[in-house]
Scaffold this active site. Structure first.
Site, PDB file in Angstrom:
ATOM      1  N   HIS A  18       0.876  -1.199   0.000  1.00 21.10           N
ATOM      2  CA  HIS A  18       0.000   0.000   0.000  1.00 21.10           C
ATOM      3  C   HIS A  18       0.899   1.230   0.000  1.00 21.10           C
ATOM      4  CE1 HIS A  18      -3.756   2.254   1.513  1.00 21.10           C
ATOM      5  NE2 HIS A  18      -2.811   3.158   1.314  1.00 21.10           N
ATOM      6  N   HIS A  20       1.530   5.375  -1.658  1.00 22.90           N
ATOM      7  CA  HIS A  20       1.145   6.560  -2.439  1.00 22.90           C
ATOM      8  C   HIS A  20       2.399   7.157  -3.054  1.00 22.90           C
ATOM      9  CE1 HIS A  20      -2.943   6.685  -0.718  1.00 22.90           C
ATOM     10  NE2 HIS A  20      -2.348   6.183   0.344  1.00 22.90           N
ATOM     11  N   LEU A  21       2.437   7.173  -4.383  1.00 23.38           N
ATOM     12  CA  LEU A  21       3.602   7.752  -5.074  1.00 23.38           C
ATOM     13  C   LEU A  21       3.300   9.127  -5.650  1.00 23.38           C
ATOM     14  CD1 LEU A  21       5.175   4.744  -7.032  1.00 23.38           C
ATOM     15  CD2 LEU A  21       6.129   5.933  -5.046  1.00 23.38           C
ATOM     16  N   ARG A  22       1.999   9.497  -5.695  1.00 21.23           N
ATOM     17  CA  ARG A  22       1.601  10.790  -6.304  1.00 21.23           C
ATOM     18  C   ARG A  22       2.024  10.852  -7.773  1.00 21.23           C
ATOM     19  NH1 ARG A  22      -1.408  10.791  -1.829  1.00 21.23           N
ATOM     20  NH2 ARG A  22      -0.414  11.681   0.007  1.00 21.23           N
ATOM     21  N   ASN A  46      -5.327   7.257  -5.821  1.00 18.02           N
ATOM     22  CA  ASN A  46      -6.079   8.479  -5.434  1.00 18.02           C
ATOM     23  C   ASN A  46      -5.376   9.760  -5.885  1.00 18.02           C
ATOM     24  OD1 ASN A  46      -4.068   8.069  -3.458  1.00 18.02           O
ATOM     25  ND2 ASN A  46      -5.243   9.131  -1.875  1.00 18.02           N
ATOM     26  N   LYS A 104      -9.231  -0.623  -5.828  1.00 18.15           N
ATOM     27  CA  LYS A 104      -9.239   0.056  -4.535  1.00 18.15           C
ATOM     28  C   LYS A 104     -10.619   0.623  -4.228  1.00 18.15           C
ATOM     29  CE  LYS A 104      -7.929   2.253  -0.878  1.00 18.15           C
ATOM     30  NZ  LYS A 104      -6.782   2.407  -0.032  1.00 18.15           N
ATOM     31  N   HIS A 141     -10.316   0.664   1.911  1.00 16.12           N
ATOM     32  CA  HIS A 141     -10.112   1.645   2.985  1.00 16.12           C
ATOM     33  C   HIS A 141     -11.271   1.461   3.955  1.00 16.12           C
ATOM     34  CE1 HIS A 141      -8.626   5.558   4.663  1.00 16.12           C
ATOM     35  NE2 HIS A 141      -9.786   5.412   5.269  1.00 16.12           N
ATOM     36  N   HIS A 179      -4.338  -0.871   6.046  1.00 20.16           N
ATOM     37  CA  HIS A 179      -3.904  -0.055   7.195  1.00 20.16           C
ATOM     38  C   HIS A 179      -4.819  -0.230   8.402  1.00 20.16           C
ATOM     39  CE1 HIS A 179      -6.779   2.495   5.174  1.00 20.16           C
ATOM     40  NE2 HIS A 179      -5.913   3.034   4.344  1.00 20.16           N
ATOM     41  N   LEU A 224      -4.937   8.825   8.154  1.00 17.11           N
ATOM     42  CA  LEU A 224      -6.201   8.089   8.213  1.00 17.11           C
ATOM     43  C   LEU A 224      -5.965   6.652   7.801  1.00 17.11           C
ATOM     44  CD1 LEU A 224      -8.600  10.787   6.787  1.00 17.11           C
ATOM     45  CD2 LEU A 224      -8.533   9.907   9.131  1.00 17.11           C
ATOM     46  N   ASP A 252       1.542   2.553   3.534  1.00 19.30           N
ATOM     47  CA  ASP A 252       0.687   3.733   3.389  1.00 19.30           C
ATOM     48  C   ASP A 252       1.531   5.004   3.452  1.00 19.30           C
ATOM     49  OD1 ASP A 252      -1.566   5.232   2.955  1.00 19.30           O
ATOM     50  OD2 ASP A 252      -2.317   5.082   5.015  1.00 19.30           O
ATOM     51  N   HIS A 256       2.925  14.400   1.805  1.00 17.52           N
ATOM     52  CA  HIS A 256       2.318  15.721   1.595  1.00 17.52           C
ATOM     53  C   HIS A 256       3.401  16.740   1.940  1.00 17.52           C
ATOM     54  CE1 HIS A 256      -1.935  14.401   1.341  1.00 17.52           C
ATOM     55  NE2 HIS A 256      -1.627  13.522   2.272  1.00 17.52           N
ATOM     56  N   ALA A 268      -4.142  14.502   5.797  1.00 17.68           N
ATOM     57  CA  ALA A 268      -3.821  13.230   6.458  1.00 17.68           C
ATOM     58  C   ALA A 268      -2.781  12.496   5.638  1.00 17.68           C
ATOM     59  CB  ALA A 268      -5.084  12.383   6.568  1.00 17.68           C
TER      60      ALA A 268
END
Ligand code: NCD
Ligand code: ZN
Length: 350
Positions: A18, A20-22, A46, A104, A141, A179, A224, A252, A256, A268
């Site tokens: 899990h 997030h690479l953006r 996302n 997802k 999620h 998560h 979150l 996760d 940011h 978050a």
């Protein structure tokens, strides 16, 4: 050899189930932090706008591969963001073509960039039926979004109100509850004997809600699902170090920039990609279970996803505290790195 005498540990190369690479400059900045240690990762969809279709996932995968520095090897395992308009046949085709590994599910409004998520679960039933048929996992999620449900209860309520009925309706669907943050989720997964697994993040093994709120508010510990009380953290550690094949690592890691975290309504997400393996080695050592680290980071995940574990290895070596930087710089601004609050003695040396 007891854990305290171990100074070196060689394990199969880990995967992150899990991540997030953006996109754009942020992708460029954070991708090497993961690729340095991890062979594969389940990539969260996302983005704004979200990665919904097979074509969007293929294009995003191309952008990730283009951002990978020369000499680094990494395989992004793509996910499709489930919406009420998702076409089951697009999902089937994406899976068959090896473009998407999982789908997802964000309940609408549950977290960062989840506005196009699912409100009415009956509307996505045809997609879930196809996924059950082809053995494609659903990453969930697991939080309800009702404003009248206390934020610390949203995971436990999700299990009762959404997950249990959904798994009854589609029992052949493979589900990863992502998560997990509560004893309730650990118990539910342990009691499920088929098609159910959970990822656990690095930070939820280390922080509880006091870290966020006691002695001043700490935005860099806000994510979150929000961290719960200490008894829940202990339950997560027990699950992670148990070797139980239903629990595996999903960091996760969710970068940011500081400016987005440090404001009246801060984002978050906790960025852990860089120091995750050092943090985990410390957690497993304290629990006296260093030898179970490999199951958690490198074996259980591929087994659930039906993929071979990595043949390559990494070696962790124990020594003086590792001087990780407080933050990494990106063209968009600095991103603060997760601070576990204790020295990290294990580093990846090979
Ligand atoms: C994630 C993000 O920033 O994209 N944030 C988080 O707190 N974990 C979204 C998510 O996985 O919930
Ligand atoms: Zn996430």
């Amino acid at each position: 050899m007891p854990d305290k005498d171990l100074t070196s540990l060689t394990i199969r190369r880990p995967d992150d189930w899990h991540l997030h690479l953006r996109d754009g400059a942020m992708l460029q900045a954070v991708l090497p932090e993961t690729a340095r240690h991890f062979a594969r990762a389940i990539i969260m969809p996302n983005l704004v706008p979200p990665v919904v279709t097979a074509a969007q996932a293929a294009a995003y995968r191309d952008r990730i591969m283009a951002a990978l520095p020369d000499g680094m090897r990494f395989t992004p395992l793509m996910t499709l963001y489930l919406t009420e308009a998702t076409d089951p046949e697009d999902v089937r085709a994406a899976h068959a073509a090896g473009i998407a590994t999982a789908v997802k599910l964000y309940p609408a409004g549950a977290t960062t960039n989840s506005a196009s998520g699912v409100r009415d679960f009956e509307k996505v039933r045809p997609v879930l039926d196809v996924m059950a048929e082809i053995g494609m996992p659903l990453c969930v999620h697991g939080e309800v979004t009702d404003h009248d449900i206390d934020i610390f209860d949203r995971e436990a309520v999700f299990i009762d109100k959404i997950l249990k009925p959904l798994r009854k309706k589609v029992p052949d669907l493979k589900v990863v509850m992502e998560h997990v943050t509560t004893q309730d989720a650990v118990d539910y997964v342990r009691d499920s004997h088929k098609n159910m697994a959970a990822t656990i993040t690095t930070h939820h093994l280390i922080i509880n809600r006091n870290h966020i709120l006691a002695g001043g508010i700490k935005p860099h510990f806000y994510c979150l699902p929000v961290a719960k009380r200490e008894a829940h953290r202990i339950a997560l550690v027990q699950a992670a170090v148990s070797g139980d094949k239903r629990f595996f690592l999903g960091t996760d890691s969710a970068p940011h920039v500081d400016a987005a975290k440090l404001q009246n309504c801060g984002c978050a997400g906790i960025f852990t990609a860089t120091n995750t393996m050092s943090c985990l080695a410390e957690v497993f050592e304290v629990a006296g279970q260093l030898k179970k680290l490999e199951a958690f980071t490198s074996i259980n995940g591929p087994m659930f996803y039906g993929l071979p574990p990595n043949e390559a290895t990494i070696t962790l070596t124990k020594g003086d505290p590792v001087p990780y930087p407080d933050r990494i710089d990106t063209p968009d601004g600095p991103v603060t790195m997760f601070d576990p609050g204790f020295d990290l003695h294990w580093r990846v040396t090979g």
